[in-house]
Design a protein around this motif. Structure first.
Motif, mmCIF file in Angstrom:
data_model
loop_
_atom_site.group_PDB
_atom_site.id
_atom_site.type_symbol
_atom_site.label_atom_id
_atom_site.label_comp_id
_atom_site.label_asym_id
_atom_site.label_seq_id
_atom_site.Cartn_x
_atom_site.Cartn_y
_atom_site.Cartn_z
ATOM 1 N N GLY A 9 0.820 -1.199 0.000
ATOM 2 C CA GLY A 9 0.000 0.000 0.000
ATOM 3 C C GLY A 9 0.851 1.244 0.000
ATOM 4 O O GLY A 9 0.467 2.256 0.542
ATOM 5 N N TYR A 26 -1.887 0.499 -3.374
ATOM 6 C CA TYR A 26 -2.751 0.637 -2.202
ATOM 7 C C TYR A 26 -3.939 -0.315 -2.317
ATOM 8 O O TYR A 26 -4.679 -0.277 -3.304
ATOM 9 N N LEU A 65 -6.899 -0.745 -1.222
ATOM 10 C CA LEU A 65 -8.301 -0.382 -1.376
ATOM 11 C C LEU A 65 -8.561 0.559 -2.547
ATOM 12 O O LEU A 65 -9.717 0.865 -2.850
ATOM 13 N N HIS A 80 -8.588 4.139 -4.863
ATOM 14 C CA HIS A 80 -9.056 5.496 -4.556
ATOM 15 C C HIS A 80 -10.296 5.852 -5.370
ATOM 16 O O HIS A 80 -10.511 7.008 -5.726
ATOM 17 N N CYS A 95 -5.188 10.994 5.879
ATOM 18 C CA CYS A 95 -6.526 11.466 6.286
ATOM 19 C C CYS A 95 -7.656 10.909 5.426
ATOM 20 O O CYS A 95 -8.822 10.991 5.814
ATOM 21 N N GLY A 96 -7.346 10.318 4.256
ATOM 22 C CA GLY A 96 -8.421 9.835 3.391
ATOM 23 C C GLY A 96 -9.404 10.955 3.087
ATOM 24 O O GLY A 96 -8.998 12.102 2.822
ATOM 25 N N VAL A 149 -11.729 11.520 10.090
ATOM 26 C CA VAL A 149 -11.101 11.725 11.397
ATOM 27 C C VAL A 149 -10.774 13.212 11.575
ATOM 28 O O VAL A 149 -10.940 13.776 12.666
ATOM 29 N N VAL A 179 -3.279 15.170 5.811
ATOM 30 C CA VAL A 179 -2.295 14.863 4.757
ATOM 31 C C VAL A 179 -2.618 13.505 4.172
ATOM 32 O O VAL A 179 -2.826 12.544 4.909
ATOM 33 N N ASP A 180 -2.683 13.433 2.851
ATOM 34 C CA ASP A 180 -2.857 12.141 2.179
ATOM 35 C C ASP A 180 -2.050 12.201 0.891
ATOM 36 O O ASP A 180 -1.950 13.252 0.260
ATOM 37 N N ASP A 194 -2.704 10.817 -1.918
ATOM 38 C CA ASP A 194 -3.498 10.742 -3.137
ATOM 39 C C ASP A 194 -4.219 12.064 -3.395
ATOM 40 O O ASP A 194 -5.054 12.488 -2.596
ATOM 41 N N GLY A 218 0.673 14.704 0.280
ATOM 42 C CA GLY A 218 2.045 14.436 0.697
ATOM 43 C C GLY A 218 2.169 13.064 1.332
ATOM 44 O O GLY A 218 1.162 12.438 1.673
ATOM 45 N N ASP A 219 3.410 12.608 1.438
ATOM 46 C CA ASP A 219 3.703 11.308 2.065
ATOM 47 C C ASP A 219 4.239 11.584 3.465
ATOM 48 O O ASP A 219 5.390 11.997 3.615
ATOM 49 N N ALA A 246 5.145 9.684 5.749
ATOM 50 C CA ALA A 246 6.238 8.817 6.207
ATOM 51 C C ALA A 246 7.595 9.408 5.841
ATOM 52 O O ALA A 246 8.626 9.009 6.391
ATOM 53 N N ARG A 263 -5.845 7.053 11.586
ATOM 54 C CA ARG A 263 -6.666 5.848 11.730
ATOM 55 C C ARG A 263 -6.506 4.981 10.485
ATOM 56 O O ARG A 263 -6.573 5.505 9.358
ATOM 57 N N PHE A 264 -6.307 3.682 10.700
ATOM 58 C CA PHE A 264 -6.170 2.704 9.619
ATOM 59 C C PHE A 264 -5.101 3.154 8.619
ATOM 60 O O PHE A 264 -5.317 3.174 7.403
ATOM 61 N N HIS A 302 -0.654 0.343 6.574
ATOM 62 C CA HIS A 302 -0.303 0.445 5.158
ATOM 63 C C HIS A 302 1.126 0.938 4.937
ATOM 64 O O HIS A 302 1.498 1.211 3.792
HETATM 65 C C1 LIG Z 1 -7.681 3.125 4.933
HETATM 66 S S1 LIG Z 1 -7.538 4.788 4.414
HETATM 67 C C2 LIG Z 1 -7.916 5.597 5.953
HETATM 68 C C3 LIG Z 1 -8.377 7.011 5.775
HETATM 69 C C4 LIG Z 1 -8.723 7.756 7.056
HETATM 70 N N1 LIG Z 1 -7.607 7.807 8.002
HETATM 71 C C5 LIG Z 1 -9.959 7.169 7.727
HETATM 72 O O1 LIG Z 1 -9.829 6.492 8.752
HETATM 73 O O2 LIG Z 1 -11.072 7.404 7.209
HETATM 74 C C6 LIG Z 1 -5.790 5.066 4.281
HETATM 75 C C7 LIG Z 1 -5.411 6.362 3.569
HETATM 76 O O3 LIG Z 1 -4.014 6.607 3.833
HETATM 77 C C8 LIG Z 1 -3.391 7.113 2.664
HETATM 78 N N2 LIG Z 1 -1.953 6.819 2.815
HETATM 79 C C9 LIG Z 1 -1.356 5.605 2.925
HETATM 80 N N3 LIG Z 1 -0.023 5.756 3.166
HETATM 81 C C10 LIG Z 1 0.211 7.106 3.200
HETATM 82 C C11 LIG Z 1 1.386 7.900 3.407
HETATM 83 N N4 LIG Z 1 2.575 7.343 3.644
HETATM 84 N N5 LIG Z 1 1.272 9.266 3.404
HETATM 85 C C12 LIG Z 1 0.060 9.844 3.179
HETATM 86 N N6 LIG Z 1 -1.084 9.137 2.956
HETATM 87 C C13 LIG Z 1 -1.014 7.789 2.985
HETATM 88 C C14 LIG Z 1 -4.109 6.424 1.519
HETATM 89 O O4 LIG Z 1 -4.001 7.196 0.328
HETATM 90 C C15 LIG Z 1 -5.553 6.352 2.053
HETATM 91 O O5 LIG Z 1 -6.311 7.483 1.661
#
Ligand SMILES: C[S@@+](CC[C@H](N)C(=O)[O-])C[C@H]1O[C@@H](n2cnc3c(N)ncnc32)[C@H](O)[C@@H]1O
Length: 282
Positions: free
Chosen positions: A5, A11, A13, A15, A54-55, A59, A76-77, A79, A103-104, A106, A120-121, A125
């Motif tokens: 992911g 990833y 799931l 987008h 943040c998806g 949250v 921050v996400d 995608d 942004g990433d 990590a 969250r969640f 990944h």
């Molecule tokens: C399962 S979704 C959870 C979204 C949100 N936190 C929620 O609980 O509704 C995971 C999200 O994390 C993003 N994501 C995964 N790794 C990431 C990273 N290293 N930096 C920023 N976004 C990331 C994905 O693009 C996705 O939108």
């Protein structure tokens, strides 16, 4: 795909618009444990909060209500499409104390001095959850709050996750674990949260495990299960995992609901673990 992911392509799931709807449904199902960890961790009026991964901003929206008009939440996400959807949802929710950036996390978030970092969640990944968490925590001021909620898919075991045992739920749980695990995500991120905090150099966190017990007709969990399987179909195809297709996934919610209703039984919904702590003060 370069790993679990970790890129948009990899990833688990995806987008799609459907996935953004699934995130809304997931937000409603997991509202209580999420709100509870945000409140218990001490997030309150006036704080500046960073929501990593943040998806669609579910949250972020909860945190925005807690920090109030004098506070601010930055989501921050990685995608871009998801960030646009998060901005639209925040506007439709009438929230003007949230902002979203692509942004990433990590790799580190440019800004510093946040009062809290939440997610969250999301650690499930990451290639290396502890280093990703440590990178996010570097955006905090001394004495800042760290609060995360992660699922623990490995806690749902055949014969234990339903009563009387549901053969269809067995199939679904095994299939989802195979796809999420096959995509490289960490199935036990929730149960690993404490050790992830410690490996990230954070203090001993407080922790909680929570799961809904689902039985009644029309419970949104049945639709959530069907939507999750639907969102994972493209990844399942890539991994060569069979068992469900678009038609069977669409019918899955009502099939599971009918099976549970016929047995008069219950299912344990996907459990989540919450962990929170405060970093050492100035
Ligand atoms: C399962 S979704 C959870 C979204 C949100 N936190 C929620 O609980 O509704 C995971 C999200 O994390 C993003 N994501 C995964 N790794 C990431 C990273 N290293 N930096 C920023 N976004 C990331 C994905 O693009 C996705 O939108």
């Amino acid at each position: 795909m370069t790993g679990p992911g970790r890129t948009d392509d990899g990833y688990v799931l995806g987008h799609s618009a459907r996935e953004l709807d699934r995130l809304d449904l997931q937000g409603a199902l997991y509202l209580e444990p999420t709100l509870s960890v945000l409140e218990r961790s001490g997030i309150g009026p006036g704080m500046r909060v960073l929501d990593v991964g943040c998806g669609s901003g579910d949250v972020s929206a909860l945190a925005a209500r807690l920090v109030g008009p004098s506070g601010h939440v930055q989501g921050v996400d990685r995608d871009e499409g998801t960030i646009s959807a998060a901005r639209e949802r925040a506007a439709s929710r009438g929230l003007d104390n949230v902002g979203f950036e692509a942004g990433d996390f990590a790799r580190g978030v440019g800004a510093e001095g946040f009062d809290a970092v939440i997610g969250r969640f999301i650690l499930m990944h990451q290639t290396d959850p502890a280093s990703a968490l440590a990178a996010a925590a570097r955006s905090l001021r001394p004495g800042g709050v760290v609060a995360f909620v992660e699922s623990s898919m490995t806690l749902l075991r055949d014969g234990l996750h339903s009563q009387p045992p549901s053969p269809l739920y067995d199939r679904i749980v095994r299939w989802k674990c195979a796809v999420v695990g096959g995509a490289g995500a960490h199935l036990d991120a929730g149960m690993a949260l404490r050790s992830t905090f410690l490996a990230a150099g954070l203090p001993e966190p407080e922790t909680r495990l929570e799961a809904a017990v689902v039985g009644g007709a029309g419970h949104p969990y049945f639709r959530y299960i069907a939507e999750s399987v639907g969102s994972m179909l493209p990844m399942a195809r890539r991994l060569g995992i069979t068992g469900f297709d678009a038609a069977s996934a669409a019918a899955l919610g009502s099939a599971l609901e009918a099976e549970v209703a016929a047995s008069g039984g219950v299912l344990i919904a996907w459990p989540v673990v919450a962990a929170w702590c405060r970093t050492p003060g100035a």
